[in-house]
Scaffold this motif. Structure first.
Motif, PDB file in Angstrom:
ATOM      1  N   GLU A   1       0.833  -1.210   0.000  1.00  0.00           N
ATOM      2  CA  GLU A   1       0.000   0.000   0.000  1.00  0.00           C
ATOM      3  C   GLU A   1       0.868   1.260   0.000  1.00  0.00           C
ATOM      4  O   GLU A   1       0.588   2.217  -0.729  1.00  0.00           O
ATOM      5  N   ALA A   2       1.907   1.276   0.816  1.00  0.00           N
ATOM      6  CA  ALA A   2       2.792   2.446   0.892  1.00  0.00           C
ATOM      7  C   ALA A   2       3.517   2.674  -0.429  1.00  0.00           C
ATOM      8  O   ALA A   2       3.624   3.812  -0.898  1.00  0.00           O
ATOM      9  N   LEU A   3       4.008   1.600  -1.027  1.00  0.00           N
ATOM     10  CA  LEU A   3       4.715   1.743  -2.299  1.00  0.00           C
ATOM     11  C   LEU A   3       3.779   2.197  -3.408  1.00  0.00           C
ATOM     12  O   LEU A   3       4.147   3.039  -4.234  1.00  0.00           O
ATOM     13  N   ALA A   4       2.565   1.663  -3.433  1.00  0.00           N
ATOM     14  CA  ALA A   4       1.584   2.089  -4.440  1.00  0.00           C
ATOM     15  C   ALA A   4       1.229   3.567  -4.238  1.00  0.00           C
ATOM     16  O   ALA A   4       1.144   4.337  -5.204  1.00  0.00           O
ATOM     17  N   ARG A   5       1.043   3.965  -2.996  1.00  0.00           N
ATOM     18  CA  ARG A   5       0.704   5.350  -2.662  1.00  0.00           C
ATOM     19  C   ARG A   5       1.826   6.309  -3.086  1.00  0.00           C
ATOM     20  O   ARG A   5       1.572   7.459  -3.448  1.00  0.00           O
TER      21      ARG A   5
END
Length: 176
Positions: free
Chosen positions: A22-26
């Motif tokens: 989620e953090a990398l996608a964000r």
């Protein structure tokens, strides 16, 4: 990490794959100028579970509660006479300019010295990444060279500055 901060640096674990994805996608657009090309499945929990389970690297996450807001990694860990690793790190775009990268790099270097018995940590930055160069210099890293066409970043082979930090001058651990 500082006691007054809600953000903690901790070792990654198997349950972190979803929050890391989620953090990398964000942060995909924020990290693109500094990262190699990432295939779409890189941003999935399945891919991140495999990456986090890789025994050739040690990873720490910066977390604000359950929200992952950064990562620091020691990879290419070499023992024996070399006792070296390569440092990489990133910070969530919404959490920049809070000293998090500096705090994470300091703590990871401490772990590299005290827990892994490493002598040296190396890091590289794109020539234009002045913010990361400031972090490294604040943390005692010294520029020792420039490598032409060093890494394939954001679609091109790019020059990088090379930094190192000597963690101690004692003898290597004889057991490794």
């Amino acid at each position: 990490m500082a006691p007054h901060s809600s953000i903690r640096l901790r070792p990654s674990g198997p349950d972190d794959a979803g929050p890391v994805a989620e953090a990398l996608a964000r942060n995909r657009a924020h990290l693109r100028p500094w990262d190699p090309h990432r295939p779409p499945d890189y941003f999935t929990a399945r891919f991140q579970a495999e990456r986090l389970a890789d025994p050739s690297a040690r990873r720490w996450l910066l977390a604000d509660g359950t929200r992952v807001v950064g990562e620091a990694t020691l990879s290419s860990i070499a023992l024996g006479a070399f006792r070296n690793a390569i440092l990489g790190y990133w910070i969530d775009a919404a959490y920049l300019n809070r000293g998090l990268a500096t705090r994470a790099v300091e703590e990871v270097c401490r772990a590299a010295r005290d827990e892994l018995g490493l002598h040296r940590v190396e890091a590289s930055t794109l020539l234009a990444n002045a913010a990361s160069q400031r972090v490294l210099r604040k943390c005692g890293f010294e520029l020792f060279g420039t490598a032409p066409l060093y890494l394939h970043i954001d679609g091109e082979w790019r020059d990088h500055h090379l930094f190192q930090r000597i963690l101690h001058n004692g003898p290597p651990n004889q057991a490794s």
